[in-house]
Design an enzyme around this catalytic site. Structure first.
Site, PDB file in Angstrom:
ATOM      1  N   GLY A   1       0.940  -1.217   0.030  1.00 15.84           N
ATOM      2  CA  GLY A   1      -0.010  -0.231   0.173  1.00 15.84           C
ATOM      3  C   GLY A   1       0.736   1.128  -0.127  1.00 15.84           C
ATOM      4  O   GLY A   1       2.149   1.053   0.329  1.00 15.84           O
TER       5      GLY A   1
ATOM      6  N   GLN B   1       3.339   9.946   1.588  1.00 14.69           N
ATOM      7  CA  GLN B   1       4.626   9.443   1.389  1.00 14.69           C
ATOM      8  C   GLN B   1       5.394   9.982   0.131  1.00 14.69           C
ATOM      9  O   GLN B   1       6.655   9.681   0.016  1.00 14.69           O
ATOM     10  CB  GLN B   1       4.811   7.794   1.272  1.00 14.69           C
ATOM     11  CG  GLN B   1       3.872   7.110   2.814  1.00 14.69           C
ATOM     12  CD  GLN B   1       3.931   5.784   2.618  1.00 14.69           C
ATOM     13  OE1 GLN B   1       2.828   5.017   2.061  1.00 14.69           O
ATOM     14  NE2 GLN B   1       4.981   5.047   2.894  1.00 14.69           N
TER      15      GLN B   1
ATOM     16  N   CYS C   1       7.224  -0.450   6.120  1.00 14.03           N
ATOM     17  CA  CYS C   1       6.778   0.697   5.623  1.00 14.03           C
ATOM     18  C   CYS C   1       7.747   1.161   4.598  1.00 14.03           C
ATOM     19  O   CYS C   1       8.950   1.307   4.895  1.00 14.03           O
ATOM     20  CB  CYS C   1       6.475   1.877   6.513  1.00 14.03           C
ATOM     21  SG  CYS C   1       5.716   3.315   5.845  1.00 14.03           S
ATOM     22  N   LEU C   2       7.244   1.619   3.466  1.00  9.73           N
ATOM     23  CA  LEU C   2       8.093   2.117   2.242  1.00  9.73           C
ATOM     24  C   LEU C   2       8.906   3.402   2.803  1.00  9.73           C
ATOM     25  O   LEU C   2       9.949   4.028   2.148  1.00  9.73           O
ATOM     26  CB  LEU C   2       7.362   2.337   1.047  1.00  9.73           C
ATOM     27  CG  LEU C   2       6.749   1.037   0.571  1.00  9.73           C
ATOM     28  CD1 LEU C   2       5.785   1.408  -0.673  1.00  9.73           C
ATOM     29  CD2 LEU C   2       8.007   0.061   0.113  1.00  9.73           C
TER      30      LEU C   2
ATOM     31  N   HIS D   1      -2.744   0.706   8.634  1.00  6.88           N
ATOM     32  CA  HIS D   1      -1.547   1.156   8.297  1.00  6.88           C
ATOM     33  C   HIS D   1      -1.762   2.480   7.308  1.00  6.88           C
ATOM     34  O   HIS D   1      -1.141   3.191   7.476  1.00  6.88           O
ATOM     35  CB  HIS D   1      -0.768   0.099   7.844  1.00  6.88           C
ATOM     36  CG  HIS D   1       0.765   0.330   7.510  1.00  6.88           C
ATOM     37  ND1 HIS D   1       1.670   0.034   8.116  1.00  6.88           N
ATOM     38  CD2 HIS D   1       1.149   1.294   6.506  1.00  6.88           C
ATOM     39  CE1 HIS D   1       3.004   0.612   7.501  1.00  6.88           C
ATOM     40  NE2 HIS D   1       2.596   1.469   6.839  1.00  6.88           N
ATOM     41  N   GLU D   2      -2.477   1.991   6.352  1.00  4.59           N
ATOM     42  CA  GLU D   2      -2.302   3.133   5.308  1.00  4.59           C
ATOM     43  C   GLU D   2      -3.176   4.578   5.736  1.00  4.59           C
ATOM     44  O   GLU D   2      -2.699   5.491   5.663  1.00  4.59           O
ATOM     45  CB  GLU D   2      -2.944   2.732   3.912  1.00  4.59           C
ATOM     46  CG  GLU D   2      -2.133   1.619   3.366  1.00  4.59           C
ATOM     47  CD  GLU D   2      -0.801   1.863   3.144  1.00  4.59           C
ATOM     48  OE1 GLU D   2      -0.343   3.033   3.009  1.00  4.59           O
ATOM     49  OE2 GLU D   2       0.050   0.886   3.241  1.00  4.59           O
TER      50      GLU D   2
ATOM     51  N   HIS E   1      -1.277   6.841   7.949  1.00  2.94           N
ATOM     52  CA  HIS E   1      -0.435   7.877   7.284  1.00  2.94           C
ATOM     53  C   HIS E   1      -1.096   9.005   7.065  1.00  2.94           C
ATOM     54  O   HIS E   1      -0.174  10.189   7.253  1.00  2.94           O
ATOM     55  CB  HIS E   1       0.083   7.183   5.926  1.00  2.94           C
ATOM     56  CG  HIS E   1       1.176   6.242   5.847  1.00  2.94           C
ATOM     57  ND1 HIS E   1       2.488   6.838   6.393  1.00  2.94           N
ATOM     58  CD2 HIS E   1       1.456   4.948   5.559  1.00  2.94           C
ATOM     59  CE1 HIS E   1       3.363   5.539   6.342  1.00  2.94           C
ATOM     60  NE2 HIS E   1       2.628   4.642   5.806  1.00  2.94           N
TER      61      HIS E   1
HETATM   62 NI    NI Z   1       3.362   2.745   5.351  1.00  3.12          NI
END
Ligand code: NI
Length: 189
Positions: A49, A54, A110-111, A152-153, A156
């Site tokens: 995701g 981000q 997480c990216l 999680h998304e 953000h």
């Molecule tokens: Ni993340």
């Protein structure tokens, strides 16, 4: 479509609250490109995701997709899902805190926190109301890993990262995760 650069932990805007998208602006080229680029970037880097902050855009847009993901081989497949202005409701039998049988434990990454994993306690079931990329209302009722990814998304969009919620004693780097965290511990219902 463009693969965009990913903001990493420490970038102040990852800690800010993202703004609602004006539904009337959804059809604009800028917003449609943003959604295309989020999908392209997520696929390029193998994420499950990705949220707009981000890629340094403080708008409430997330994309989710899992299809034979190398970073998360134990994840169920999730079809491409684009959510605008998602409103999350954790589904619980009782108001207040979630009971132990209403949560799952998942080692997340997480990216924007490259290389780190940690175990997070998440609600087992999540309901989300949002708009899709065309501005149509959608409601999702997801459970298990899918519910955890949703949470999680959407975190953000409020400036919350998984490291805020992870049990700090479970934090580990990718190589050590691969070596020391047995498959059975990576996701526990
Ligand atoms: Ni993340």
């Amino acid at each position: 479509m463009t693969v965009r650069d990913l903001a990493q932990l420490g970038t102040p805007l990852l800690r800010q609250r993202s703004a609602e998208v004006e539904p009337g602006a959804l059809a604009s080229p800028a917003l449609q490109s943003l959604m295309d680029d989020l999908v392209e970037t997520m696929r390029e880097v193998g994420g499950a995701g990705l949220a707009a902050p981000q890629v340094r855009v403080l708008l409430r847009v997330v994309v989710i997709e899992v299809a034979a993901n190398e970073r998360y081989p134990h994840f169920p497949e999730i079809p491409l899902t684009i959510l605008v202005n998602p409103e999350l409701e954790l589904v619980s039998r009782e108001p207040g805190a979630l009971a132990d049988d209403e949560v799952v434990h998942l080692y997340e990454g997480c990216l924007s926190v490259a290389g780190l994993r940690g175990r997070v306690r998440r609600a087992r079931r999540a309901r989300v109301r949002a708009l899709d990329r065309a501005g149509r209302p959608v409601t999702l009722d997801w459970d298990g890993v899918r519910a955890a990814v949703l949470q999680h998304e959407i975190d953000h969009l409020d400036g919350v990262l998984f490291v805020d919620r992870a049990d700090p004693r479970t934090l580990c780097f990718q190589r050590e995760y691969d070596r020391w965290v047995p498959a059975a511990a990576r996701y526990v219902e």
